[in-house]
Design a protein around this motif. Structure first.
Motif, short mmCIF file in Angstrom:
data_model
loop_
_atom_site.label_atom_id
_atom_site.label_comp_id
_atom_site.label_asym_id
_atom_site.label_seq_id
_atom_site.Cartn_x
_atom_site.Cartn_y
_atom_site.Cartn_z
N HIS A 83 1.72 -2.07 9.17
CA HIS A 83 0.90 -2.39 8.00
C HIS A 83 1.66 -2.28 6.68
CE1 HIS A 83 -2.06 -1.75 11.16
NE2 HIS A 83 -2.80 -2.58 10.46
N LYS A 84 2.98 -2.13 6.78
CA LYS A 84 3.86 -2.10 5.61
C LYS A 84 3.39 -1.11 4.53
CE LYS A 84 5.50 -6.82 6.30
NZ LYS A 84 5.20 -6.90 7.69
N ILE A 85 3.16 0.10 4.97
CA ILE A 85 2.71 1.15 4.06
C ILE A 85 3.93 1.92 3.56
CG2 ILE A 85 1.37 3.29 3.86
CD1 ILE A 85 -0.47 2.10 6.06
N GLU A 86 4.00 2.08 2.26
CA GLU A 86 5.07 2.86 1.65
C GLU A 86 4.66 4.32 1.68
OE1 GLU A 86 6.95 3.66 -2.77
OE2 GLU A 86 5.95 1.74 -2.39
N VAL A 87 5.43 5.13 2.39
CA VAL A 87 5.12 6.56 2.48
C VAL A 87 5.60 7.24 1.21
CG1 VAL A 87 5.54 8.70 3.75
CG2 VAL A 87 5.25 6.54 5.00
N VAL A 88 4.69 7.97 0.58
CA VAL A 88 4.98 8.65 -0.68
C VAL A 88 5.28 10.11 -0.40
CG1 VAL A 88 4.00 9.32 -2.90
CG2 VAL A 88 3.46 7.08 -1.93
N LEU B 126 3.86 6.33 12.71
CA LEU B 126 4.98 5.52 12.21
C LEU B 126 4.84 4.07 12.64
CD1 LEU B 126 7.99 7.99 12.54
CD2 LEU B 126 6.73 7.32 10.48
N ASP B 127 4.34 3.82 13.84
CA ASP B 127 4.08 2.44 14.27
C ASP B 127 3.06 1.78 13.35
OD1 ASP B 127 5.87 2.67 16.35
OD2 ASP B 127 4.33 2.83 17.92
N TYR B 128 2.01 2.53 13.03
CA TYR B 128 0.97 2.01 12.15
C TYR B 128 1.53 1.72 10.75
CZ TYR B 128 -3.45 1.41 9.74
OH TYR B 128 -4.48 0.89 8.99
N PHE C 27 -4.60 7.85 3.42
CA PHE C 27 -4.19 9.09 4.08
C PHE C 27 -4.29 8.80 5.56
CE2 PHE C 27 -5.42 13.36 5.83
CZ PHE C 27 -4.19 13.96 5.61
N ILE C 28 -3.18 8.95 6.27
CA ILE C 28 -3.12 8.58 7.67
C ILE C 28 -2.92 9.84 8.52
CG2 ILE C 28 -1.90 7.15 9.36
CD1 ILE C 28 -0.74 5.69 6.77
N TYR C 29 -3.74 9.95 9.55
CA TYR C 29 -3.60 11.03 10.52
C TYR C 29 -3.99 10.50 11.88
CZ TYR C 29 -8.58 11.68 9.31
OH TYR C 29 -9.91 11.48 9.05
N TYR C 30 -3.59 11.20 12.92
CA TYR C 30 -3.74 10.67 14.26
C TYR C 30 -5.20 10.55 14.70
CZ TYR C 30 -3.29 9.93 19.23
OH TYR C 30 -3.42 9.40 20.49
N SER C 31 -5.95 11.64 14.59
CA SER C 31 -7.34 11.62 15.04
C SER C 31 -8.14 12.70 14.32
CB SER C 31 -7.42 11.87 16.56
OG SER C 31 -7.04 13.20 16.86
N MET D 142 0.84 -1.19 0.00
CA MET D 142 0.00 0.00 0.00
C MET D 142 0.88 1.25 0.00
SD MET D 142 -3.40 -0.71 2.39
CE MET D 142 -3.00 0.57 3.47
N LYS D 143 0.38 2.27 -0.64
CA LYS D 143 1.07 3.55 -0.68
C LYS D 143 0.21 4.59 0.02
CE LYS D 143 3.60 2.82 -4.93
NZ LYS D 143 3.94 3.34 -6.23
N GLY D 144 0.85 5.45 0.80
CA GLY D 144 0.08 6.44 1.53
C GLY D 144 0.88 7.68 1.89
N ILE D 145 0.15 8.63 2.42
CA ILE D 145 0.70 9.90 2.88
C ILE D 145 0.18 10.10 4.29
CG2 ILE D 145 0.52 12.41 2.60
CD1 ILE D 145 0.56 11.97 -0.40
N TYR D 146 1.01 10.71 5.13
CA TYR D 146 0.50 11.00 6.47
C TYR D 146 0.65 12.46 6.84
CZ TYR D 146 5.26 10.35 8.56
OH TYR D 146 6.58 10.43 8.89
N PHE D 147 -0.21 12.86 7.79
CA PHE D 147 -0.33 14.24 8.23
C PHE D 147 -0.10 14.31 9.73
CE2 PHE D 147 -3.01 17.48 10.21
CZ PHE D 147 -2.58 18.62 9.57
N ILE D 148 0.69 15.28 10.16
CA ILE D 148 0.88 15.55 11.58
C ILE D 148 0.53 17.02 11.82
CG2 ILE D 148 2.54 15.72 13.47
CD1 ILE D 148 4.10 13.44 12.19
N ASN D 149 -0.35 17.26 12.77
CA ASN D 149 -0.72 18.62 13.13
C ASN D 149 0.25 19.11 14.19
OD1 ASN D 149 -1.88 20.99 14.07
ND2 ASN D 149 -3.96 20.25 13.74
#
Length: 116
Positions: A36-41, A30-32, A72-76, A1-8
């Protein structure tokens, strides 16, 4: 899986300082990602970090690159609520670029070390 994450980086979560809140978000995400072996783009080669802190910048890069992304991954929801309520149409556009929107604070098997 490929994804992007957001930190506020402008929010205090559960009474933590902004710095501790940032660390909490980063560690949980980062633990998630690792579990889940997500490739950060990284869409923008000039971007300093592998994560986004400004939703408008992310939306700009998504519109420019038009990548295929799984998540798209974000904390909450708390970390995105200001953007969601202030710019609901832009939130819908941002969501349209991803198959899944993942909030890691809702993941039951995620164990996050407490940050002091």
């Amino acid at each position: 899986m490929k994804g992007i994450y957001f930190i506020n980086d402008r929010i205090s979560i559960n009474g933590y300082t902004k710095e501790s809140s940032f660390e909490l978000q980063q560690q949980a995400i980062l633990d998630y990602v690792q579990t889940h072996k997500i490739e950060v783009v990284k869409l923008n080669p000039y971007q300093f970090n592998e994560y986004y802190t400004i939703p408008h910048a992310l939306l700009y890069d998504l519109k420019k690159e038009r990548p295929y992304l799984d998540c798209f991954i974000y904390y909450s929801s708390q970390t995105m609520e200001d953007f969601i309520y202030t710019y609901p149409a832009k939130w819908l556009i941002l969501k349209s670029f991803f198959n899944q929107m993942i909030t890691v604070d809702k993941v039951p098997d995620l164990t996050v070390k407490k940050i002091v």
